[in-house]
Motif scaffolding. Structure first.
Motif, PDB file in Angstrom:
ATOM      1  N   GLY A 227      42.776  36.123  47.393  1.00 58.45           N
ATOM      2  CA  GLY A 227      43.387  35.230  48.374  1.00 58.45           C
ATOM      3  C   GLY A 227      43.429  33.779  47.928  1.00 58.45           C
ATOM      4  N   ILE A 228      43.317  33.529  46.628  1.00 60.80           N
ATOM      5  CA  ILE A 228      43.362  32.175  46.079  1.00 60.80           C
ATOM      6  C   ILE A 228      44.703  31.993  45.373  1.00 60.80           C
ATOM      7  CG2 ILE A 228      42.265  30.537  44.494  1.00 60.80           C
ATOM      8  CD1 ILE A 228      39.684  32.198  44.831  1.00 60.80           C
ATOM      9  N   ALA A 229      45.334  30.852  45.584  1.00 57.49           N
ATOM     10  CA  ALA A 229      46.632  30.593  44.954  1.00 57.49           C
ATOM     11  C   ALA A 229      46.505  30.758  43.446  1.00 57.49           C
ATOM     12  CB  ALA A 229      47.108  29.193  45.293  1.00 57.49           C
ATOM     13  N   PRO A 230      47.268  31.674  42.839  1.00 55.67           N
ATOM     14  CA  PRO A 230      47.134  31.934  41.396  1.00 55.67           C
ATOM     15  C   PRO A 230      47.349  30.708  40.521  1.00 55.67           C
ATOM     16  CG  PRO A 230      48.409  33.662  42.439  1.00 55.67           C
ATOM     17  CD  PRO A 230      48.235  32.594  43.468  1.00 55.67           C
ATOM     18  N   ASP A 231      48.211  29.767  40.968  1.00 55.70           N
ATOM     19  CA  ASP A 231      48.477  28.599  40.128  1.00 55.70           C
ATOM     20  C   ASP A 231      47.297  27.631  40.082  1.00 55.70           C
ATOM     21  OD1 ASP A 231      48.637  27.608  42.685  1.00 55.70           O
ATOM     22  OD2 ASP A 231      50.643  26.737  42.469  1.00 55.70           O
ATOM     23  N   ARG A 232      46.246  27.917  40.858  1.00 61.57           N
ATOM     24  CA  ARG A 232      45.046  27.080  40.819  1.00 61.57           C
ATOM     25  C   ARG A 232      44.002  27.617  39.848  1.00 61.57           C
ATOM     26  NH1 ARG A 232      41.991  27.005  45.650  1.00 61.57           N
ATOM     27  NH2 ARG A 232      40.864  25.324  44.593  1.00 61.57           N
ATOM     28  N   VAL A 233      44.252  28.801  39.309  1.00 61.17           N
ATOM     29  CA  VAL A 233      43.202  29.482  38.539  1.00 61.17           C
ATOM     30  C   VAL A 233      43.706  29.839  37.148  1.00 61.17           C
ATOM     31  CG1 VAL A 233      41.537  31.376  38.543  1.00 61.17           C
ATOM     32  CG2 VAL A 233      42.371  30.458  40.707  1.00 61.17           C
ATOM     33  N   SER A 234      42.836  29.664  36.173  1.00 58.66           N
ATOM     34  CA  SER A 234      43.099  30.052  34.793  1.00 58.66           C
ATOM     35  C   SER A 234      41.756  30.229  34.108  1.00 58.66           C
ATOM     36  CB  SER A 234      43.916  28.974  34.068  1.00 58.66           C
ATOM     37  OG  SER A 234      43.112  27.824  33.836  1.00 58.66           O
ATOM     38  N   PRO A 235      41.712  30.803  32.908  1.00 60.52           N
ATOM     39  CA  PRO A 235      40.435  30.888  32.196  1.00 60.52           C
ATOM     40  C   PRO A 235      39.777  29.521  32.016  1.00 60.52           C
ATOM     41  CG  PRO A 235      42.039  32.336  31.177  1.00 60.52           C
ATOM     42  CD  PRO A 235      42.784  31.550  32.207  1.00 60.52           C
ATOM     43  N   HIS A 236      40.588  28.491  31.770  1.00 63.38           N
ATOM     44  CA  HIS A 236      40.019  27.164  31.559  1.00 63.38           C
ATOM     45  C   HIS A 236      39.477  26.582  32.859  1.00 63.38           C
ATOM     46  CE1 HIS A 236      39.346  24.373  28.343  1.00 63.38           C
ATOM     47  NE2 HIS A 236      39.752  23.354  29.072  1.00 63.38           N
ATOM     48  N   VAL A 237      40.111  26.905  33.984  1.00 67.77           N
ATOM     49  CA  VAL A 237      39.602  26.444  35.279  1.00 67.77           C
ATOM     50  C   VAL A 237      38.223  27.055  35.549  1.00 67.77           C
ATOM     51  CG1 VAL A 237      39.952  26.615  37.777  1.00 67.77           C
ATOM     52  CG2 VAL A 237      41.845  25.923  36.290  1.00 67.77           C
ATOM     53  N   LEU A 238      38.033  28.316  35.169  1.00 73.78           N
ATOM     54  CA  LEU A 238      36.723  28.944  35.353  1.00 73.78           C
ATOM     55  C   LEU A 238      35.680  28.315  34.427  1.00 73.78           C
ATOM     56  CD1 LEU A 238      37.831  32.655  35.733  1.00 73.78           C
ATOM     57  CD2 LEU A 238      36.762  31.234  37.479  1.00 73.78           C
ATOM     58  N   ARG A 239      36.095  27.896  33.240  1.00 73.89           N
ATOM     59  CA  ARG A 239      35.184  27.170  32.339  1.00 73.89           C
ATOM     60  C   ARG A 239      34.800  25.822  32.962  1.00 73.89           C
ATOM     61  NH1 ARG A 239      33.726  25.978  26.799  1.00 73.89           N
ATOM     62  NH2 ARG A 239      34.446  23.911  26.118  1.00 73.89           N
ATOM     63  N   HIS A 240      35.771  25.147  33.574  1.00 73.22           N
ATOM     64  CA  HIS A 240      35.472  23.893  34.259  1.00 73.22           C
ATOM     65  C   HIS A 240      34.516  24.129  35.435  1.00 73.22           C
ATOM     66  CE1 HIS A 240      38.078  21.512  31.881  1.00 73.22           C
ATOM     67  NE2 HIS A 240      39.216  21.929  32.392  1.00 73.22           N
ATOM     68  N   ALA A 241      34.738  25.218  36.161  1.00 76.16           N
ATOM     69  CA  ALA A 241      33.862  25.526  37.286  1.00 76.16           C
ATOM     70  C   ALA A 241      32.435  25.776  36.808  1.00 76.16           C
ATOM     71  CB  ALA A 241      34.396  26.746  38.046  1.00 76.16           C
ATOM     72  N   PHE A 242      32.297  26.494  35.710  1.00 72.14           N
ATOM     73  CA  PHE A 242      30.982  26.724  35.103  1.00 72.14           C
ATOM     74  C   PHE A 242      30.272  25.389  34.855  1.00 72.14           C
ATOM     75  CE2 PHE A 242      29.000  26.494  30.837  1.00 72.14           C
ATOM     76  CZ  PHE A 242      27.902  27.325  31.002  1.00 72.14           C
ATOM     77  N   ALA A 243      30.984  24.442  34.247  1.00 76.00           N
ATOM     78  CA  ALA A 243      30.385  23.157  33.895  1.00 76.00           C
ATOM     79  C   ALA A 243      30.059  22.336  35.133  1.00 76.00           C
ATOM     80  CB  ALA A 243      31.336  22.384  32.979  1.00 76.00           C
ATOM     81  N   THR A 244      30.994  22.257  36.056  1.00 75.54           N
ATOM     82  CA  THR A 244      30.799  21.420  37.240  1.00 75.54           C
ATOM     83  C   THR A 244      29.686  21.953  38.122  1.00 75.54           C
ATOM     84  OG1 THR A 244      33.159  20.913  37.179  1.00 75.54           O
ATOM     85  CG2 THR A 244      31.974  20.350  39.185  1.00 75.54           C
ATOM     86  N   HIS A 245      29.631  23.259  38.296  1.00 74.72           N
ATOM     87  CA  HIS A 245      28.605  23.842  39.157  1.00 74.72           C
ATOM     88  C   HIS A 245      27.219  23.738  38.510  1.00 74.72           C
ATOM     89  CE1 HIS A 245      31.988  26.389  41.160  1.00 74.72           C
ATOM     90  NE2 HIS A 245      32.053  25.110  41.447  1.00 74.72           N
TER      91      HIS A 245
END
Length: 293
Positions: A227-245
């Motif tokens: 249920g998340i807009a696909p254009d908000r997510v990519s492998p690099h976005v998940l890498r950013h989430a890893f770092a930020t969290h």
């Protein structure tokens, strides 16, 4: 690009591969930028200061980040030509130097990541191989901060029982230690059980390993299911989430630099802007003078 320019660019890229340890994708990016320079200049290898001074106008419709990247490639190229005695001068001082602000990385909040994991885990419970693969990909992307290329090119035996880390060779052929959680180990092991024993890759695809494009498509499809807009997510976005969290949880910036494989701490510092509120709270709580009024 002229035949002479092709020869010079090939020599430059050979040096980048041998001495700087540049990865294939980096070399391709340099070639594209140098070809763009040749298209604007006519001949890139012999271009002089007046020719380079016109690039700013020729590239004025491009994004500042694109101009900066192309100018950087040309600057390094001319430095190489000078060092090798292939030119008597270095005209790169005439290259455009656009001023631009580095954009903050797009991230998902912790709740959105939890929703993606919940959906992936529910599907993996069926035991279907592709669902097991997708969960393993998600665990390694978000749980270890791997780059897309690093993830898809993992060899079959990269994750070993009882070894809670990977030794990866990332950008610039630099090795780094990447911790692997028990969850990621378990997910990868379940996926590995579905693979033929003679396979070379942990995530095979076609004649080789899974491509970065296919990984991008898989991650976006997983976001849509959650249920998340696909254009908000990519492998690099998940890498950013890893770092930020991790930073939000109190991780040291230098540790984060090592985990992400950043050569320069300045690259890692962008995450301090993403989580500035927590950093202000940290100063107020931990500074020696915080309790003195």
């Amino acid at each position: 690009m002229t035949e002479a320019d092709h020869a010079l660019v090939d020599r430059f890229l050979d040096m980048m591969a041998a001495e700087a340890g540049a990865a294939r994708n980096t070399l391709l990016a340099y070639r594209r930028d140098l070809e763009a320079g040749a298209q604007a200049l006519g001949e890139v290898g012999t271009a002089d200061v007046p020719a380079l001074q016109k690039l700013g106008a020729a590239w004025r419709e491009l994004a500042p980040s694109t101009v900066a990247r192309r100018a950087s490639a040309l600057r390094r190229f001319y430095g190489f030509l000078l060092d090798e005695g292939l030119r008597d001068d270095d005209p790169s001082a005439a290259l455009p130097r656009p001023v631009h602000q580095r954009p903050l990385p797009r991230i998902l909040d912790a709740h959105e990541v939890e929703v993606m994991f919940r959906e992936a885990e529910d599907r993996a419970a069926s035991g279907q191989p592709l669902a097991l693969r997708n969960l393993a990909l998600l665990e390694l992307l978000y749980g270890s901060g791997l780059r897309a290329t690093e993830l898809v090119s993992l060899p079959r035996g990269a994750l070993r029982p009882g070894q809670p880390f990977l030794i990866l060779k990332g950008k610039g052929a630099k090795e780094r230690l990447v911790p692997i959680s028990e969850r990621a180990h378990a997910a990868a092991a379940r996926w590995g059980e579905t693979l033929p024993k003679e396979g070379q890759w942990l995530f095979p695809g076609g004649k080789a390993h899974l491509s970065r494009v296919r990984l991008f498509q898989i991650v976006r499809a997983m976001a849509a299911v959650a249920g998340i807009a696909p254009d908000r997510v990519s492998p690099h976005v998940l890498r950013h989430a890893f770092a930020t969290h991790l930073l939000a949880g109190g991780a040291d910036l230098r540790v984060l630099q090592a985990l992400l494989g950043h050569a320069d701490i300045a690259t890692t510092q962008i995450y301090t802007h993403v989580d500035s509120a927590r950093l202000v709270e940290l100063v107020n709580a931990r500074h020696p003078l915080a309790d003195k009024r």
